[in-house]
Design an enzyme around this catalytic site. Structure first.
Site, short mmCIF file in Angstrom:
data_model
loop_
_atom_site.label_atom_id
_atom_site.label_comp_id
_atom_site.label_asym_id
_atom_site.label_seq_id
_atom_site.Cartn_x
_atom_site.Cartn_y
_atom_site.Cartn_z
N GLY A 1 0.81 -1.23 0.00
CA GLY A 1 0.00 0.00 0.00
C GLY A 1 0.84 1.27 0.00
O GLY A 1 0.37 2.32 -0.45
N GLU B 1 1.70 1.81 -3.53
CA GLU B 1 0.45 2.21 -4.19
C GLU B 1 0.09 3.66 -3.87
O GLU B 1 -0.35 4.41 -4.74
CB GLU B 1 -0.67 1.25 -3.77
CG GLU B 1 -0.48 -0.15 -4.34
CD GLU B 1 -1.40 -1.19 -3.72
OE1 GLU B 1 -1.47 -1.27 -2.47
OE2 GLU B 1 -2.05 -1.94 -4.48
#
Ligand code: COA
Length: 260
Positions: free
Chosen positions: A111, A114
């Site tokens: 994440g 991301e």
């Protein structure tokens, strides 16, 4: 909203957003994601904020991924809901209309990678490390990694990173186009601020529409994207900023844009 997991400071038009869970390497638990969503809304809507820099607290991590303790408790439906919530927050940041730079000060995994990819530009400390290690945990990227990584670095390299879960250093991230620049760790924030302030000296409406054309145009046919670009070009011709920018050039002086 009072933030408990973020530091949020506005300095002369720049919002400095720091994810602040250094003891957990700034992992994205549900509270961080909620607070980031709120922060993205502030960046989009507050006139005092012209652009933002996103970073992680402490010397070790930008963000070491989604919080694995949260993931360990999830079932299929709340897993999907968590992915959709995280995706929406990152998308809010990506479409906030103002330039956002990720200043990547350490691990940007899962994440974290991301989140960095949802920012418009990525500047990495020479100590930063990147990867999408989700498959090692029996999951796949859920906050946009399977979509933004191939758009940034191409399908072949993206698939390699996603399937092997390998970690790459900042130089390799630069080589494949995942980051825009690599700088010495001690200069990361200063260099990020310098780049952002350079962008903020440009016409803000031009910057906003250029970001929008790239973002939306990538999902269109070439013909549609070119039409969008021409429409933006025409729209900007109606702005005070365009008159000021062109006049300043002809008068050999610095332009003073008002965003109007
Ligand atoms: N979620 C929750 N907690 C995390 C985390 C994550 N993604 N990443 C690190 N942490 C926590 C660790 O559990 C540890 O907590 P503790 O001190 O309470 O035990 C703390 O952060 C420090 O991490 P640690 O693993 O001890 O640091 P390290 O230097 O040995 O290793 C990493 C650093 C980044 C290699 C390692 O933490 C790691 O592999 N993290 C997970 C990365 C990942 O898979 N991310 C994708 C998730 S979908």
């Amino acid at each position: 909203m009072n933030y408990e997991t973020l530091l949020f400071e506005i300095k002369e038009g720049v919002a400095f957003v720091t994810i602040n869970r250094p003891d957990k390497l700034n992992a994205l638990n549900d509270q961080v994601v909620d607070e980031l969503g709120h922060a993205a809304g502030r960046i989009a809507s507050e006139d005092a904020i012209k652009g933002a820099i996103l970073t992680g607290a402490g010397p070790k991590a930008f963000v070491a991924g989604a919080d694995i303790a949260d993931l360990a408790k999830q079932g299929p439906f709340d897993g999907k809901a968590r992915a959709l919530r995280g995706q929406a927050v990152l998308r809010r940041l990506e479409t906030c209309g103002k330039p956002v730079i990720a200043a990547i000060n350490g691990f940007a995994l899962g994440g974290g990678c991301e989140l960095a990819m949802a920012c418009h530009l990525r500047i990495a400390a020479d100590t930063a490390k990147f990867g999408q290690p989700e498959v090692k945990l029996g999951i796949a990227p859920g906050y946009g990694g399977t979509q933004r990584l191939p758009r940034l670095v191409g399908k072949g390299v993206a698939v390699q990173l996603i399937l092997t879960g390998e970690m790459i250093d900042a130089q390799e991230a630069y080589r494949i186009g995942l980051v825009n620049r690599v700088v010495p760790a001690a200069q990361l924030l200063a260099e990020s601020e310098k780049m952002l302030r350079g962008i903020l000296a440009m016409g803000p409406l031009a910057v906003r529409l250029a970001l929008e054309a790239v973002d939306q145009g990538l999902e269109m046919t070439l013909e549609e994207g070119l039409l969008l670009e021409a429409n933006h070009f025409g729209l900007l011709a109606a702005t005070k900023d365009m008159k000021e920018g062109l006049t300043a050039f002809l008068e050999k002086r610095q332009a003073k844009f008002e965003g109007r």
